[in-house]
Design a protein around this motif. Sequence first.
Motif, PDB file in Angstrom:
ATOM      1  N   ASP A   1     -12.600 -14.996   2.627  1.00 29.06           N
ATOM      2  CA  ASP A   1     -13.071 -13.616   2.586  1.00 29.06           C
ATOM      3  C   ASP A   1     -12.167 -12.640   3.334  1.00 29.06           C
ATOM      4  O   ASP A   1     -11.875 -11.541   2.850  1.00 29.06           O
ATOM      5  CB  ASP A   1     -14.498 -13.524   3.146  1.00 29.06           C
ATOM      6  N   ASP A   2     -11.724 -13.020   4.510  1.00 31.81           N
ATOM      7  CA  ASP A   2     -10.934 -12.083   5.312  1.00 31.81           C
ATOM      8  C   ASP A   2      -9.653 -11.677   4.590  1.00 31.81           C
ATOM      9  O   ASP A   2      -9.324 -10.486   4.502  1.00 31.81           O
ATOM     10  CB  ASP A   2     -10.599 -12.696   6.671  1.00 31.81           C
ATOM     11  N   ALA A   3      -8.920 -12.660   4.069  1.00 30.89           N
ATOM     12  CA  ALA A   3      -7.664 -12.360   3.382  1.00 30.89           C
ATOM     13  C   ALA A   3      -7.908 -11.645   2.059  1.00 30.89           C
ATOM     14  O   ALA A   3      -7.170 -10.729   1.680  1.00 30.89           O
ATOM     15  CB  ALA A   3      -6.873 -13.645   3.146  1.00 30.89           C
ATOM     16  N   PHE A   4      -8.951 -12.042   1.351  1.00 31.58           N
ATOM     17  CA  PHE A   4      -9.244 -11.444   0.044  1.00 31.58           C
ATOM     18  C   PHE A   4      -9.530  -9.951   0.186  1.00 31.58           C
ATOM     19  O   PHE A   4      -8.931  -9.112  -0.501  1.00 31.58           O
ATOM     20  CB  PHE A   4     -10.424 -12.161  -0.606  1.00 31.58           C
ATOM     21  N   PHE A   5     -10.427  -9.604   1.103  1.00 27.33           N
ATOM     22  CA  PHE A   5     -10.789  -8.191   1.229  1.00 27.33           C
ATOM     23  C   PHE A   5      -9.704  -7.392   1.940  1.00 27.33           C
ATOM     24  O   PHE A   5      -9.521  -6.200   1.647  1.00 27.33           O
ATOM     25  CB  PHE A   5     -12.148  -8.058   1.917  1.00 27.33           C
ATOM     26  N   ALA A   6      -8.948  -8.021   2.815  1.00 30.97           N
ATOM     27  CA  ALA A   6      -7.799  -7.331   3.415  1.00 30.97           C
ATOM     28  C   ALA A   6      -6.740  -7.049   2.353  1.00 30.97           C
ATOM     29  O   ALA A   6      -6.080  -5.994   2.381  1.00 30.97           O
ATOM     30  CB  ALA A   6      -7.203  -8.162   4.550  1.00 30.97           C
ATOM     31  N   GLY A   7      -6.573  -7.968   1.414  1.00 31.97           N
ATOM     32  CA  GLY A   7      -5.643  -7.756   0.306  1.00 31.97           C
ATOM     33  C   GLY A   7      -6.078  -6.599  -0.575  1.00 31.97           C
ATOM     34  O   GLY A   7      -5.255  -5.807  -1.048  1.00 31.97           O
ATOM     35  N   ILE A   8      -7.368  -6.489  -0.801  1.00 26.35           N
ATOM     36  CA  ILE A   8      -7.893  -5.367  -1.585  1.00 26.35           C
ATOM     37  C   ILE A   8      -7.616  -4.043  -0.862  1.00 26.35           C
ATOM     38  O   ILE A   8      -7.177  -3.065  -1.486  1.00 26.35           O
ATOM     39  CB  ILE A   8      -9.410  -5.556  -1.824  1.00 26.35           C
ATOM     40  N   THR A   9      -7.869  -4.005   0.441  1.00 27.29           N
ATOM     41  CA  THR A   9      -7.607  -2.785   1.210  1.00 27.29           C
ATOM     42  C   THR A   9      -6.135  -2.411   1.119  1.00 27.29           C
ATOM     43  O   THR A   9      -5.789  -1.236   0.932  1.00 27.29           O
ATOM     44  CB  THR A   9      -8.018  -2.977   2.675  1.00 27.29           C
ATOM     45  N   GLU A  10      -5.261  -3.398   1.259  1.00 29.58           N
ATOM     46  CA  GLU A  10      -3.819  -3.162   1.171  1.00 29.58           C
ATOM     47  C   GLU A  10      -3.454  -2.564  -0.197  1.00 29.58           C
ATOM     48  O   GLU A  10      -2.690  -1.595  -0.291  1.00 29.58           O
ATOM     49  CB  GLU A  10      -3.069  -4.486   1.374  1.00 29.58           C
ATOM     50  N   PHE A  11      -4.006  -3.115  -1.257  1.00 31.19           N
ATOM     51  CA  PHE A  11      -3.727  -2.646  -2.616  1.00 31.19           C
ATOM     52  C   PHE A  11      -4.179  -1.195  -2.787  1.00 31.19           C
ATOM     53  O   PHE A  11      -3.443  -0.347  -3.309  1.00 31.19           O
ATOM     54  CB  PHE A  11      -4.432  -3.566  -3.605  1.00 31.19           C
ATOM     55  N   LEU A  12      -5.390  -0.888  -2.338  1.00 29.27           N
ATOM     56  CA  LEU A  12      -5.929   0.460  -2.514  1.00 29.27           C
ATOM     57  C   LEU A  12      -5.130   1.490  -1.716  1.00 29.27           C
ATOM     58  O   LEU A  12      -4.844   2.583  -2.212  1.00 29.27           O
ATOM     59  CB  LEU A  12      -7.401   0.497  -2.095  1.00 29.27           C
ATOM     60  N   LYS A  13      -4.771   1.155  -0.488  1.00 32.19           N
ATOM     61  CA  LYS A  13      -4.048   2.113   0.350  1.00 32.19           C
ATOM     62  C   LYS A  13      -2.611   2.317  -0.123  1.00 32.19           C
ATOM     63  O   LYS A  13      -2.053   3.402  -0.007  1.00 32.19           O
ATOM     64  CB  LYS A  13      -4.075   1.663   1.816  1.00 32.19           C
ATOM     65  N   THR A  14      -2.025   1.256  -0.683  1.00 36.52           N
ATOM     66  CA  THR A  14      -0.643   1.350  -1.150  1.00 36.52           C
ATOM     67  C   THR A  14      -0.533   2.188  -2.415  1.00 36.52           C
ATOM     68  O   THR A  14       0.421   2.962  -2.579  1.00 36.52           O
ATOM     69  CB  THR A  14      -0.063  -0.053  -1.407  1.00 36.52           C
ATOM     70  N   TYR A  15      -1.512   2.073  -3.310  1.00 40.63           N
ATOM     71  CA  TYR A  15      -1.395   2.698  -4.633  1.00 40.63           C
ATOM     72  C   TYR A  15      -2.437   3.795  -4.873  1.00 40.63           C
ATOM     73  O   TYR A  15      -2.686   4.170  -6.015  1.00 40.63           O
ATOM     74  CB  TYR A  15      -1.482   1.624  -5.724  1.00 40.63           C
ATOM     75  N   GLU A  16      -3.037   4.318  -3.812  1.00 43.63           N
ATOM     76  CA  GLU A  16      -4.059   5.351  -3.978  1.00 43.63           C
ATOM     77  C   GLU A  16      -3.519   6.534  -4.771  1.00 43.63           C
ATOM     78  O   GLU A  16      -2.386   6.968  -4.581  1.00 43.63           O
ATOM     79  CB  GLU A  16      -4.566   5.806  -2.605  1.00 43.63           C
ATOM     80  N   TYR A  17      -4.352   7.040  -5.697  1.00 46.79           N
ATOM     81  CA  TYR A  17      -4.031   8.176  -6.572  1.00 46.79           C
ATOM     82  C   TYR A  17      -2.801   7.907  -7.443  1.00 46.79           C
ATOM     83  O   TYR A  17      -2.170   8.832  -7.946  1.00 46.79           O
ATOM     84  CB  TYR A  17      -3.855   9.465  -5.768  1.00 46.79           C
ATOM     85  N   GLN A  18      -2.487   6.621  -7.631  1.00 44.76           N
ATOM     86  CA  GLN A  18      -1.350   6.232  -8.462  1.00 44.76           C
ATOM     87  C   GLN A  18      -1.832   5.215  -9.505  1.00 44.76           C
ATOM     88  O   GLN A  18      -3.013   4.940  -9.643  1.00 44.76           O
ATOM     89  CB  GLN A  18      -0.255   5.618  -7.591  1.00 44.76           C
ATOM     90  N   ASN A  19      -0.860   4.656 -10.209  1.00 43.92           N
ATOM     91  CA  ASN A  19      -1.134   3.600 -11.178  1.00 43.92           C
ATOM     92  C   ASN A  19      -0.566   2.287 -10.669  1.00 43.92           C
ATOM     93  O   ASN A  19       0.362   2.263  -9.858  1.00 43.92           O
ATOM     94  CB  ASN A  19      -0.509   3.929 -12.529  1.00 43.92           C
ATOM     95  N   ALA A  20      -1.137   1.183 -11.140  1.00 47.37           N
ATOM     96  CA  ALA A  20      -0.672  -0.131 -10.698  1.00 47.37           C
ATOM     97  C   ALA A  20      -0.917  -1.161 -11.800  1.00 47.37           C
ATOM     98  O   ALA A  20      -1.646  -0.905 -12.769  1.00 47.37           O
ATOM     99  CB  ALA A  20      -1.378  -0.552  -9.410  1.00 47.37           C
ATOM    100  N   GLU A  21      -0.309  -2.301 -11.637  1.00 46.91           N
ATOM    101  CA  GLU A  21      -0.467  -3.392 -12.597  1.00 46.91           C
ATOM    102  C   GLU A  21      -0.783  -4.678 -11.843  1.00 46.91           C
ATOM    103  O   GLU A  21      -0.808  -4.709 -10.608  1.00 46.91           O
ATOM    104  CB  GLU A  21       0.793  -3.548 -13.443  1.00 46.91           C
TER     105      GLU A  21
END
Length: 836
Positions: free
Chosen positions: A435-455
């Motif tokens: 859980d810790d790594a999974f949700f930390a990975g999600i936070t990283e993804f959202l903060k890195t690509y906020e208001y942008q597009n991603a794949e």
Amino acid sequence: MKKIFIAALFLGAIFNSNVAFAQTETSGRNVPYRATHTKTTELKHTKLKVNFDYQKEQMNGEEWLTASPFFYATNELVLDAKGMLIHEVALDKNGSKSPLKFDYKNDELKITLDKTYQRNQDYTVYIKYTARPNEVKQEGSKAISDAKGLYFINAQGKDPDKPTQIWTQGETESSSAWFPTIDKSNQKTTQEIYMTVPDKYVTLSNGILKDSQKESGNLRTDHWVMDKRHSTYLFFMGVGEYAIVKDKWRNIPVDYYIEKEYEPYAKQIYGNTPEMIEFFSKKLGYDYPWAKYAQISGRDYVSGAMENTTATLHGSDILQKPGQLIDENKWEDTIAHELFHHWFGDLVTAESWSNLTVNESFANYSEYLWNEYKYGKDQADYHQMKDVNLYIHNPGDFKKDLVRFDYASREDVFDLVTYQKGGGILHMLRNYLGDDAFFAGITEFLKTYEYQNAEAHQLRLAFEKVSGKDLNWFFNQWYFGSGHPKLSYTSTYEPVKKQVIVVINQSQDQPFEFPLAIDVYDNGKPKRFNVWVNAKAKNTFTFDSSKTPDLININADGILVADVTDSKTPEQNLLQFTGSKELKSKYAALEGIEKADAKSLAVIKLLAAAIKDPYFRIREKALEQIDLSNTDQAKALTAEVEKLASNDPKTLVQAAAITALTKTKNAKYASVYEKGLSAVSNAVKGASLAGIAELDPSKAVTAIENIDLNGASDDLISKLLPLIVSKKIEKQMPAIGTTVAFYPFIKFQDPTLGKSAEEGYNWIMSSDNLKATEKVTKVLQQAKSQMPDNPQVKMIIVQMLKDGLAKKMEVLKANPNSATINQQIDAINKAIEAFK
């Protein structure tokens, strides 16, 4: 986007039955590689001023579009504009307009700019136009049944039973049916919309209502502003006579736009939304990023629901009353799904439809997360089990990659792979990472690509950055590959070593690698072994056991998305049920005895344990399997079933218990049924009514007239259908529409019920009943995506609809002045076209 998968409700039983249809091979179609749209222009801001012509069902629009070249210099702007009249195009410099040359054809507007512009050199183009949604040529799909972008509902007010509404639907590329734009998911822009409407209507759009001004002629102009960039397919307008029920999360407005009839129940329907926003904000490590959140429903909606940024649109099935809500809020998962899109889909958006998993798989998994938090792990596991089984039992999806660059139509990716399988894949990834790594990975993804597009590759990199683990093995097989493990196993026991050897077999063409939970039952007690299965056809494992195991249960935690073939005795199923902690294994054990001898002691013991289980879906499932007409089961189980019928805290369990009692055909339960008729719960009322019908059909006729069967289960409708049809209970004609629509297939399974269903279909088609006819046509169009891709099936449905159309034409001849019969004929013709 939440698509409603009808198979979950009814079609699964039909098309997973033994009805044989010749399959048509479609996987060999030559389709191009679906590359991400090339960005030549960067949209910056979209300003619209619109008003509506209700008689013509058109929209008059003015647009100020600010943009710049994305990288390479250009003197041209190319926009998507479907079915429009283009009146004027000009360059706007501080309010001064200079005409520009343009060419408009084939739904594309090519504008020659006044000069060559360089990267980051902004310009503003003014466009005056008329949107004509009924002239849009693009058609709907299996996922989204229509694609004209802008919808006028009962615009002339001819239908007294339907409100007048306007709503838009942009996904996938239909926003360009109501404003010229670059209609691709990898374009993002801020926006503002001035909407002029009759003063009696309210409006809703993205962002915040900045201003509202009264106009002459009983009109009003509302000014909506969205100051954060989002994709053009997420633009939204809604207009109609709604009550606005206000709520909030922290200091953010949370509004529910609801038809006034349902205003008293708005908080029951939508009321968990603020708690959902708080939960998701904390779970994702990223607070809800928008200035408001509003939800609205639209009549005749073309899919399930749509996550327009800050302004989610739901189909009218969300509208429920206390009799339904006390059983369950059937739309709560969808409310969570659309809200979660405001992070995955709206904040970070799939750069192409091939990568739709970045939006929809996460939204699907949010349903698991919400259920787990709010109602417990059993509820979450049950929900996901049902979801994943839809995918597992649909063989047509086995060869589809999750990230799909070879689709025939972009709407094809809105399917059981992207949604249900994708959610299951995320659950496996969460289990693998923790859980810790999974949700930390999600936070990283959202903060890195906020208001942008991603794949999907960028998603992988975010999880790798946080966890330090290479995840290519996972993404290559689950995201960029197709199918799933098809598992079976054999075991042998070595008494000298006191070890059992278990061989795990994979029978699919491409083997997978994965962690696997195996429970070995030694002297009736399970011991959990977590093993790693390598990507090969056979994997062998050795476990300690004092004797030949009583039972081996593979995929015991239910986490792996896999099709497991095994065969267990009733005694082993009983052992699995009593020894398992996980819902999925317990439920599988319960299902495993469905065809076993009803007199078996193990079967009866399992049922006895199941109807006392703390999780209500287990109790409900067991009650559905109990047969109190069997003497052995009656002796052991009747007393407990009687208690559940009266006292279970879950009304769905009460209803299932009452249904179990009806199998006895015992008049002593008449008082139970009579009491049930006065319950708030539709499920309890319906089950009680079926009990009365079993004892005294004539008495049931009066009761059926007074019961609300909206949202009733297919099983209950099937029980009541023969009585409704034979007695021509017209009030309940719409209630049977979604069942009788499939009468040709029902006849294969149950000829008696099928005959009643056919009579019901013909009754509807020979009557002037708009609601009933629309129930038939709507469910068929929704179900199209889950039917076998098979000419024979389509031919049967088309012929059925043509027969119905002929009957409607006869009704028209007899009632030429009917206000609604032409609407019914149009609905049937539209359904016929959908299946051609």
